[in-house]
Design a protein around this motif. Structure first.
Motif, PDB file in Angstrom:
ATOM      1  N   ILE A   1     -10.397  26.117  50.525  1.00 19.84           N
ATOM      2  CA  ILE A   1      -8.930  26.074  50.487  1.00 19.84           C
ATOM      3  C   ILE A   1      -8.392  25.256  51.656  1.00 19.84           C
ATOM      4  O   ILE A   1      -7.418  24.507  51.522  1.00 19.84           O
ATOM      5  N   ASP A   2      -9.044  25.376  52.802  1.00 21.49           N
ATOM      6  CA  ASP A   2      -8.655  24.592  53.973  1.00 21.49           C
ATOM      7  C   ASP A   2      -8.830  23.100  53.694  1.00 21.49           C
ATOM      8  O   ASP A   2      -8.009  22.275  54.102  1.00 21.49           O
ATOM      9  N   TYR A   3      -9.900  22.768  52.950  1.00 19.64           N
ATOM     10  CA  TYR A   3     -10.223  21.363  52.684  1.00 19.64           C
ATOM     11  C   TYR A   3      -9.352  20.769  51.578  1.00 19.64           C
ATOM     12  O   TYR A   3      -8.815  19.663  51.726  1.00 19.64           O
ATOM     13  N   ASP A   4      -9.216  21.489  50.455  1.00 19.59           N
ATOM     14  CA  ASP A   4      -8.431  20.944  49.344  1.00 19.59           C
ATOM     15  C   ASP A   4      -7.626  22.041  48.642  1.00 19.59           C
ATOM     16  O   ASP A   4      -7.690  22.208  47.423  1.00 19.59           O
ATOM     17  N   GLY A   5      -6.871  22.769  49.434  1.00 17.02           N
ATOM     18  CA  GLY A   5      -6.059  23.854  48.896  1.00 17.02           C
ATOM     19  C   GLY A   5      -5.028  23.405  47.872  1.00 17.02           C
ATOM     20  O   GLY A   5      -4.638  24.191  46.998  1.00 17.02           O
ATOM     21  N   GLU A   6      -4.578  22.154  47.962  1.00 20.57           N
ATOM     22  CA  GLU A   6      -3.599  21.670  46.984  1.00 20.57           C
ATOM     23  C   GLU A   6      -4.182  21.675  45.577  1.00 20.57           C
ATOM     24  O   GLU A   6      -3.481  21.963  44.602  1.00 20.57           O
TER      25      GLU A   6
END
Length: 217
Positions: free
Chosen positions: A126-131
């Motif tokens: 989520i930190d890396y690609d939470g979008e």
């Protein structure tokens, strides 16, 4: 699958929740259980036909015990008021859960109270690609089917190692990453129940694949 018989069995079990009653009705229980397993086997084949990455899970493997775990929950009755099963049960991944019972029936999936290592992997994803995760969660049809993430306790603050100002801090605070679709009694008894399950399964699939990628890559 004769779900009327399943509900009748669970109703009488719930009214006579004891080992003595179960011992006296063991034949009935095995008939209902075997019928449920056979239905799960049919569903296993149907899910494999709509998902080429599906992990085949025979009914005998997927079905859960009907006994409650009294070691950790001594105040619960001896037997559950439902039949539950997990399908698409590849090791260390989020399975697809089916629960049919008296108090509630549902289709669910994700990670329920994952271990610290798994939880950390999900949060790092989520930190890396939470979008990307938010796009899945906010899709109109997804929200219509599942609503929000299951809330099973959340941290008051950001987890260790993540800023309180993180753009996805509300997601990071979750301890469980799962969704649930409730089933009405009348839906289960309809002729198109299997088609309903397949539809919910496919709607949930991007969510489960995101989580599985998070914990395996």
């Amino acid at each position: 699958m004769n779900f009327n018989s399943l509900f009748q069995f669970l109703t009488e079990l719930n009214q006579n929740n004891s080992k003595e009653w179960m011992d006296g009705n063991r034949k009935w229980y095995k008939e209902v259980r075997d019928d449920y397993i056979a239905w799960l086997d049919e569903l296993d084949l149907a899910l494999g036909a709509v998902d080429n990455e599906y992990y085949s899970t025979p009914g005998k493997i997927g079905i859960n015990r009907i006994n409650n775990n009294l070691m950790f929950h001594p105040n619960k009755p001896i037997y559950k008021d439902h039949f539950g099963a997990g399908l698409d049960k590849a090791p260390n991944t989020a399975d697809f859960y089916i629960e049919i019972g008296l108090g509630q029936s549902m289709l669910a999936g994700g990670f329920w109270r994952p271990d610290p290592k798994t939880l950390r992997s999900i949060r790092e994803s989520i930190d890396y690609d939470g979008e990307e995760f938010k796009k899945i969660l906010n899709k109109k049809s997804f929200k219509h089917t599942f609503g929000e993430l299951v809330v099973d306790g959340t941290l008051k603050n950001a987890p260790k190692g993540f800023s309180k100002d993180h753009p996805h801090v509300e997601l990071l605070r979750h301890k469980t990453f799962a969704v649930m679709h409730p089933l009405a009694h009348k839906e289960i008894l309809k002729d198109d129940f299997k088609e309903k399950i397949l539809s919910v399964y496919m709607e949930m699939l991007p969510f489960r694949r995101y989580l599985n990628k998070a914990v395996t890559v």
